[in-house]
Motif scaffolding. Structure first.
Motif, mmCIF file in Angstrom:
data_model
loop_
_atom_site.group_PDB
_atom_site.id
_atom_site.type_symbol
_atom_site.label_atom_id
_atom_site.label_comp_id
_atom_site.label_asym_id
_atom_site.label_seq_id
_atom_site.Cartn_x
_atom_site.Cartn_y
_atom_site.Cartn_z
ATOM 1 N N ARG A 25 0.835 -1.200 0.000
ATOM 2 C CA ARG A 25 0.000 0.000 0.000
ATOM 3 C C ARG A 25 0.870 1.250 0.000
ATOM 4 N NH1 ARG A 25 -4.821 1.406 4.364
ATOM 5 N NH2 ARG A 25 -5.610 3.252 3.293
ATOM 6 N N MET A 26 0.879 1.952 -1.142
ATOM 7 C CA MET A 26 1.669 3.175 -1.286
ATOM 8 C C MET A 26 0.891 4.175 -2.146
ATOM 9 S SD MET A 26 5.523 1.687 -1.927
ATOM 10 C CE MET A 26 4.975 0.588 -3.244
ATOM 11 N N PRO A 27 1.209 5.455 -2.034
ATOM 12 C CA PRO A 27 0.530 6.450 -2.873
ATOM 13 C C PRO A 27 0.982 6.350 -4.329
ATOM 14 C CG PRO A 27 2.281 7.479 -1.604
ATOM 15 C CD PRO A 27 2.162 6.080 -1.095
ATOM 16 N N GLN A 28 0.150 6.788 -5.227
ATOM 17 C CA GLN A 28 0.408 6.837 -6.669
ATOM 18 C C GLN A 28 0.421 5.458 -7.317
ATOM 19 O OE1 GLN A 28 3.220 10.029 -8.042
ATOM 20 N NE2 GLN A 28 3.850 10.011 -5.892
ATOM 21 N N LEU A 29 1.331 4.601 -6.901
ATOM 22 C CA LEU A 29 1.405 3.240 -7.437
ATOM 23 C C LEU A 29 1.472 2.253 -6.274
ATOM 24 C CD1 LEU A 29 4.117 3.732 -10.227
ATOM 25 C CD2 LEU A 29 1.646 3.564 -10.566
ATOM 26 N N ASP A 30 0.637 1.208 -6.321
ATOM 27 C CA ASP A 30 0.737 0.219 -5.246
ATOM 28 C C ASP A 30 1.809 -0.811 -5.576
ATOM 29 O OD1 ASP A 30 -0.337 -1.702 -7.006
ATOM 30 O OD2 ASP A 30 -2.378 -1.416 -6.256
ATOM 31 N N GLY A 31 2.079 -1.676 -4.604
ATOM 32 C CA GLY A 31 3.126 -2.666 -4.778
ATOM 33 C C GLY A 31 2.880 -3.630 -5.916
ATOM 34 N N PHE A 32 1.617 -3.921 -6.205
ATOM 35 C CA PHE A 32 1.299 -4.815 -7.319
ATOM 36 C C PHE A 32 1.716 -4.196 -8.654
ATOM 37 C CE2 PHE A 32 -2.238 -6.289 -4.391
ATOM 38 C CZ PHE A 32 -1.597 -7.469 -4.051
ATOM 39 N N GLU A 33 1.411 -2.924 -8.833
ATOM 40 C CA GLU A 33 1.751 -2.250 -10.088
ATOM 41 C C GLU A 33 3.263 -2.110 -10.230
ATOM 42 O OE1 GLU A 33 1.521 -0.619 -13.748
ATOM 43 O OE2 GLU A 33 -0.105 -1.560 -12.619
ATOM 44 N N VAL A 34 3.931 -1.790 -9.124
ATOM 45 C CA VAL A 34 5.390 -1.682 -9.168
ATOM 46 C C VAL A 34 6.000 -3.038 -9.517
ATOM 47 C CG1 VAL A 34 7.482 -1.207 -7.835
ATOM 48 C CG2 VAL A 34 5.465 0.251 -7.554
#
Length: 211
Positions: free
Chosen positions: A59-68
């Motif tokens: 869970r992070m702003p802008q891009l979550d860990g899945f997208e990264v």
């Protein structure tokens, strides 16, 4: 002396980041190259850092860990090992993470020792999957009727009794038992029951009383 495992950390929680950074840098054979709290900045700098392992929050702003994770895998494949840390232990999240190619999905309550072990195991090419997830996958592999048959086997019912109870033929019961043992990787009814208890599949379902 072998080269240390190089790690990059990505987490938007400063206390979590600082604690993990300090602990990993004290671990022989591991070197933290850099920490990030911004996934966009992380992606822009990852190429020049070339870490062996990335440990990041979901869970992070802008891009979550899945997208990264998806972007890293598209660009670097297996050359970068990914360990996800999450406060969410949803089975669906774990499945999605492993489908994307992570080497480990750990709870944020994981110990430093567990994270360090995951880092080393990922470098060996090992994918660490929790017992809870394995159990869930095992249960989902059974059909509803197979779960009914397994529960009755655990009650020491014979094939004939199971057939009468479920209103199916004894031959059909045999087919179900064969399927269960194959899915569980065991050779007998007893092995299936033991596996069922180990996976937490048995013991939770109460069968209706017989008339």
């Amino acid at each position: 002396m072998s080269e240390p495992i190089t790690v990059v950390l990505l987490d938007d929680h400063p206390l979590v980041m600082e604690g993990l950074n300090n602990r990993l840098n004290r671990e022989p054979g591991i070197q933290v190259l850099k920490t990030f709290n911004d996934p966009v900045l992380f992606l822009s700098e990852i190429e020049k850092l070339e870490p062996d392992v990335v440990v990041m929050d979901i869970r992070m702003p802008q891009l979550d860990g899945f997208e990264v994770t998806k972007r890293l895998k598209e660009q670097y494949g297996l050359s970068v090992k990914i360990i996800l840390l999450s406060g969410y232990n949803y089975h669906e999240f774990q499945l999605k993470a492993y489908d994307l190619g992570v080497h480990s999905y750990l709870s944020k309550q994981a110990t430093y020792g567990q994270i360090i072990n995951a880092i080393h195991q990922s470098m060996l090419g090992h994918v660490l999957v929790s017992e809870k997830m394995l159990s869930a996958n095992l249960e989902e592999s059974l059909t509803p009727t197979e779960r009914e048959v397994l529960n009755r086997i655990a009650m020491e019912m014979t094939n004939k009794e199971i057939a009468q109870d479920l209103n199916i033929s004894p031959r059909t019961v045999e087919y179900h038992i064969t399927s269960i043992t194959q899915k569980f990787g065991v050779k007998s009814r007893i092995g299936a029951v033991v596996k069922g208890y180990q996976a937490g599949i048995l013991g939770d379902i109460i069968l209706p009383p017989k008339n």
